[in-house]
Scaffold this motif. Structure first.
Motif, PDB file in Angstrom:
ATOM      1  N   ALA A 117       6.035 -11.356   0.038  1.00  0.00           N
ATOM      2  CA  ALA A 117       6.850 -11.556  -1.167  1.00  0.00           C
ATOM      3  C   ALA A 117       6.572 -10.472  -2.210  1.00  0.00           C
ATOM      4  N   LEU A 118       5.307 -10.132  -2.410  1.00  0.00           N
ATOM      5  CA  LEU A 118       4.969  -9.094  -3.388  1.00  0.00           C
ATOM      6  C   LEU A 118       5.475  -7.732  -2.944  1.00  0.00           C
ATOM      7  N   CYS A 119       5.416  -7.469  -1.643  1.00  0.00           N
ATOM      8  CA  CYS A 119       5.951  -6.212  -1.122  1.00  0.00           C
ATOM      9  C   CYS A 119       7.455  -6.124  -1.375  1.00  0.00           C
ATOM     10  N   LEU A 120       8.174  -7.187  -1.065  1.00  0.00           N
ATOM     11  CA  LEU A 120       9.625  -7.202  -1.277  1.00  0.00           C
ATOM     12  C   LEU A 120       9.971  -7.078  -2.762  1.00  0.00           C
ATOM     13  N   LEU A 121       9.171  -7.725  -3.609  1.00  0.00           N
ATOM     14  CA  LEU A 121       9.379  -7.610  -5.058  1.00  0.00           C
ATOM     15  C   LEU A 121       9.211  -6.158  -5.502  1.00  0.00           C
ATOM     16  N   GLY A 122       8.185  -5.495  -4.982  1.00  0.00           N
ATOM     17  CA  GLY A 122       7.958  -4.094  -5.333  1.00  0.00           C
ATOM     18  C   GLY A 122       9.110  -3.199  -4.899  1.00  0.00           C
ATOM     19  N   VAL A 123       9.615  -3.431  -3.700  1.00  0.00           N
ATOM     20  CA  VAL A 123      10.753  -2.651  -3.207  1.00  0.00           C
ATOM     21  C   VAL A 123      11.975  -2.882  -4.083  1.00  0.00           C
ATOM     22  N   LEU A 124      12.240  -4.160  -4.408  1.00  0.00           N
ATOM     23  CA  LEU A 124      13.410  -4.503  -5.220  1.00  0.00           C
ATOM     24  C   LEU A 124      13.342  -3.867  -6.606  1.00  0.00           C
ATOM     25  N   VAL A 125      12.200  -4.003  -7.275  1.00  0.00           N
ATOM     26  CA  VAL A 125      12.040  -3.443  -8.624  1.00  0.00           C
ATOM     27  C   VAL A 125      12.184  -1.921  -8.596  1.00  0.00           C
ATOM     28  N   THR A 126      11.590  -1.270  -7.607  1.00  0.00           N
ATOM     29  CA  THR A 126      11.672   0.188  -7.507  1.00  0.00           C
ATOM     30  C   THR A 126      13.102   0.644  -7.242  1.00  0.00           C
ATOM     31  N   CYS A 127      13.806  -0.082  -6.385  1.00  0.00           N
ATOM     32  CA  CYS A 127      15.208   0.267  -6.098  1.00  0.00           C
ATOM     33  C   CYS A 127      16.065   0.161  -7.358  1.00  0.00           C
ATOM     34  N   VAL A 128      15.844  -0.901  -8.149  1.00  0.00           N
ATOM     35  CA  VAL A 128      16.620  -1.099  -9.374  1.00  0.00           C
ATOM     36  C   VAL A 128      16.296  -0.009 -10.396  1.00  0.00           C
ATOM     37  N   ARG A 129      15.012   0.308 -10.555  1.00  0.00           N
ATOM     38  CA  ARG A 129      14.603   1.318 -11.528  1.00  0.00           C
ATOM     39  C   ARG A 129      15.154   2.700 -11.184  1.00  0.00           C
ATOM     40  N   MET A 147      -0.836  -4.553  -6.475  1.00  0.00           N
ATOM     41  CA  MET A 147      -2.119  -4.587  -5.762  1.00  0.00           C
ATOM     42  C   MET A 147      -3.052  -5.620  -6.387  1.00  0.00           C
ATOM     43  N   ILE A 148      -3.108  -5.635  -7.722  1.00  0.00           N
ATOM     44  CA  ILE A 148      -3.954  -6.603  -8.423  1.00  0.00           C
ATOM     45  C   ILE A 148      -3.415  -8.019  -8.209  1.00  0.00           C
ATOM     46  N   ALA A 149      -2.079  -8.155  -8.273  1.00  0.00           N
ATOM     47  CA  ALA A 149      -1.457  -9.473  -8.088  1.00  0.00           C
ATOM     48  C   ALA A 149      -1.725 -10.019  -6.693  1.00  0.00           C
ATOM     49  N   THR A 150      -1.763  -9.149  -5.682  1.00  0.00           N
ATOM     50  CA  THR A 150      -2.059  -9.589  -4.316  1.00  0.00           C
ATOM     51  C   THR A 150      -3.420 -10.266  -4.260  1.00  0.00           C
ATOM     52  N   VAL A 151      -4.410  -9.611  -4.857  1.00  0.00           N
ATOM     53  CA  VAL A 151      -5.769 -10.177  -4.858  1.00  0.00           C
ATOM     54  C   VAL A 151      -5.810 -11.496  -5.626  1.00  0.00           C
ATOM     55  N   VAL A 152      -5.204 -11.509  -6.826  1.00  0.00           N
ATOM     56  CA  VAL A 152      -5.247 -12.704  -7.681  1.00  0.00           C
ATOM     57  C   VAL A 152      -4.551 -13.885  -7.005  1.00  0.00           C
ATOM     58  N   LEU A 153      -3.373 -13.644  -6.425  1.00  0.00           N
ATOM     59  CA  LEU A 153      -2.622 -14.735  -5.804  1.00  0.00           C
ATOM     60  C   LEU A 153      -3.293 -15.232  -4.525  1.00  0.00           C
ATOM     61  N   LEU A 154      -3.940 -14.340  -3.785  1.00  0.00           N
ATOM     62  CA  LEU A 154      -4.677 -14.787  -2.602  1.00  0.00           C
ATOM     63  C   LEU A 154      -5.847 -15.680  -3.005  1.00  0.00           C
ATOM     64  N   ILE A 155      -6.470 -15.341  -4.122  1.00  0.00           N
ATOM     65  CA  ILE A 155      -7.552 -16.187  -4.634  1.00  0.00           C
ATOM     66  C   ILE A 155      -6.994 -17.551  -5.052  1.00  0.00           C
ATOM     67  N   CYS A 156      -5.891 -17.541  -5.790  1.00  0.00           N
ATOM     68  CA  CYS A 156      -5.287 -18.802  -6.240  1.00  0.00           C
ATOM     69  C   CYS A 156      -4.859 -19.662  -5.057  1.00  0.00           C
ATOM     70  N   ALA A 157      -4.335 -19.008  -4.003  1.00  0.00           N
ATOM     71  CA  ALA A 157      -3.862 -19.747  -2.828  1.00  0.00           C
ATOM     72  C   ALA A 157      -4.986 -20.487  -2.126  1.00  0.00           C
ATOM     73  N   SER A 158      -6.219 -19.972  -2.293  1.00  0.00           N
ATOM     74  CA  SER A 158      -7.354 -20.626  -1.624  1.00  0.00           C
ATOM     75  C   SER A 158      -7.680 -21.987  -2.233  1.00  0.00           C
ATOM     76  N   PHE A 207      -9.540  -2.974  -0.242  1.00  0.00           N
ATOM     77  CA  PHE A 207      -8.267  -3.655  -0.515  1.00  0.00           C
ATOM     78  C   PHE A 207      -7.080  -2.982   0.173  1.00  0.00           C
ATOM     79  N   VAL A 208      -7.322  -1.797   0.729  1.00  0.00           N
ATOM     80  CA  VAL A 208      -6.251  -0.999   1.332  1.00  0.00           C
ATOM     81  C   VAL A 208      -6.694  -0.588   2.732  1.00  0.00           C
ATOM     82  N   VAL A 244       0.832  -1.205   0.000  1.00  0.00           N
ATOM     83  CA  VAL A 244       0.000   0.000   0.000  1.00  0.00           C
ATOM     84  C   VAL A 244       0.870   1.260   0.000  1.00  0.00           C
ATOM     85  N   ALA A 245       1.969   1.234   0.750  1.00  0.00           N
ATOM     86  CA  ALA A 245       2.877   2.385   0.775  1.00  0.00           C
ATOM     87  C   ALA A 245       3.421   2.660  -0.627  1.00  0.00           C
ATOM     88  N   LEU A 246       3.763   1.596  -1.356  1.00  0.00           N
ATOM     89  CA  LEU A 246       4.220   1.761  -2.740  1.00  0.00           C
ATOM     90  C   LEU A 246       3.104   2.295  -3.630  1.00  0.00           C
TER      91      LEU A 246
END
Length: 441
Positions: free
Chosen positions: A260-272, A225-236, A109-110, A69-71
């Motif tokens: 994992a999605l939060c860390l991915l977002g941080v990593l991608v943003t840091c690289v960009r 944000m969309i991936a969080t919802v989709v993956l939570l659905i898939c995990a069920s 969602f937030v 959400v912070a991202l």
């Protein structure tokens, strides 16, 4: 049991009196419960059982979602969406209602406070352009965000608590056991409350002229944000392993996805950006107080459960309501509304979930019944009750703080004028829906 109950009540009173120290009060109380469980004969609770009582999946979900959400906020996408929405409405009445509904949708969602922080600047800007008071605009945004927090698994801390306690997946909030879930009750409440807002702002018919000015440079947080919802659905749909390490991972799956999605977002943003500055933004976006508070509360609730306090409270509710599921459901809903108007709904819901579970086991002369109608009544009442008063929910306090920083005076009657009709209309709609769908047939 008496000593455990006194300790719990003292803990709650201290948290109400010194809200800025709530996490440390809860952690200290948890430590006392562990010590008493080990050195006294009052109840039995080892250090290991105390740590096992903590729902780490819930903590990981909250922490990971907060980071994403912070991202999302930092990308400015919510502000752009709100501006696009405002360009489509004819006048102030519809602008305020549309902003409130938009805040509600985002809040599904937030986190509610984060939603207010996202949408409030748009409300302030529109109020300045139209030369109207921003007070009712921001209050409408705040109360609407509180409503929709109960709609989905990730909408609010209390929803995550219910999901963890009742082992509910993301999809269970929409459809469960062949019945429509609590999501649809929340949306029915939102629809009814929309008409309440239109009635409250019926005289504000000034035309709205607005432009889409916010620029979004990074769309990746929106994808997350969309991936969080989709993956939570898939995990069920994942099958539950028999035992071992895989079962541990399975029980933490929702939390691990969010982190994992939060860390991915941080990593991608840091690289960009070729900078680690975003890491500071994400860490600051984590509500560390809430995480520590919940850690302590899980242990405290295990302590009072072992001491027999939960069963005693459940028996008290049962004696008041008798063997009538409808009377008990009504008592839970409206007691939750009234109590949450003055106390934080996070510790309240965390405490009441095991009470409600115990009560449901006493119904039908001890034969028990499915607890979901009581769970949903508790969640809806506790989530919406905060809208009755300016101090009943963190989102309300945040909105009022923003108004005061902008030189606005917020009177109690200004809040009650919107909060009371909004809350009553939404609560009654949800109350009827939940009973008709989930009440015993």
């Amino acid at each position: 049991m008496v000593i455990a109950l006194i300790l719990f009540l003292v803990t709650y009173a201290l948290m109400l009196a010194f809200q800025q120290y709530r996490p440390w009060i809860a952690l200290t109380s948890a430590l006392i419960f562990v010590i008493l469980g080990n050195v006294s004969s009052l109840f039995d609770m080892s250090v290991l059982s105390a740590l096992q009582a903590v729902d780490y999946n819930v903590l990981l979900m909250i922490g990971g979602t907060m980071g994403t959400v912070a991202l999302f906020i930092e990308s400015r996408m919510p502000a752009r969406l709100a501006e696009i929405l405002i360009t489509k409405v004819p006048n102030v009445k519809w602008a305020v209602t549309a902003l409130a509904l938009f805040a509600g949708i985002i809040s599904a969602f937030v986190d509610n406070v984060a939603t207010v922080l996202m949408v409030a600047p748009v409300g302030l800007a529109i109020s300045r352009k139209l030369k109207i008071s921003p007070v009712p605009v921001l209050i409408a945004i705040a109360v609407s965000s509180n409503l929709q927090g109960a709609a989905t698994l990730v909408g609010d801390t209390t929803s995550i608590l219910l999901g963890g306690f009742a082992d509910m997946t993301f999809l269970d909030f929409f459809w469960m056991q062949g019945k429509p879930g609590i999501f649809w009750g929340v949306e029915l409440g939102a629809l009814v409350s929309m008409f309440a807002l239109l009635l409250l702002f019926r005289r504000d018919r000034q035309k709205v002229t607005a432009r889409v000015e916010t620029v979004v440079d990074d769309y990746f947080p929106s994808v997350l944000m969309i991936a969080t919802v989709v993956l939570l659905i898939c995990a069920s749909f994942l099958p539950e392993p028999a035992d071992g390490a895989l079962l541990t991972v399975y029980n933490l799956r929702s939390g691990l996805i969010c982190v994992a999605l939060c860390l991915l977002g941080v990593l991608v943003t840091c690289v960009r950006r070729k900078s680690g500055a975003i890491l500071k933004t994400v860490v600051q976006g984590l509500d560390k107080d809430t995480l520590l508070l919940l850690f302590g509360l899980f242990i405290i609730i295990e302590g009072i459960t072992q001491a027999g306090v939960i069963d005693a409270v459940a028996n008290l509710f049962y004696r008041v309501a008798g063997n009538s599921p409808f009377l008990l459901y009504t008592l839970i809903v409206f007691a939750s509304v009234l109590l949450s108007a003055f106390i934080d709904n996070i510790p309240y819901v965390a405490t009441m979930l095991p009470v409600v579970q115990s009560i449901s086991g006493l119904m039908n002369d001890g034969a028990g019944m499915a607890p979901y109608v009581f769970y949903f009544g508790l969640l809806s009442g506790a989530t919406l009750g905060g809208n009755l008063t300016p101090i009943g929910a963190s989102a309300n306090i945040t909105a009022i703080g923003i108004l005061r920083k902008n030189g606005e005076t917020v009177r109690i009657r200004d809040f009650l004028r919107i909060g009371v009709p909004f809350t009553l209309s939404a609560v009654l709609a949800g109350y009827v829906y939940i009973w008709l769908v989930w009440g015993p047939k």
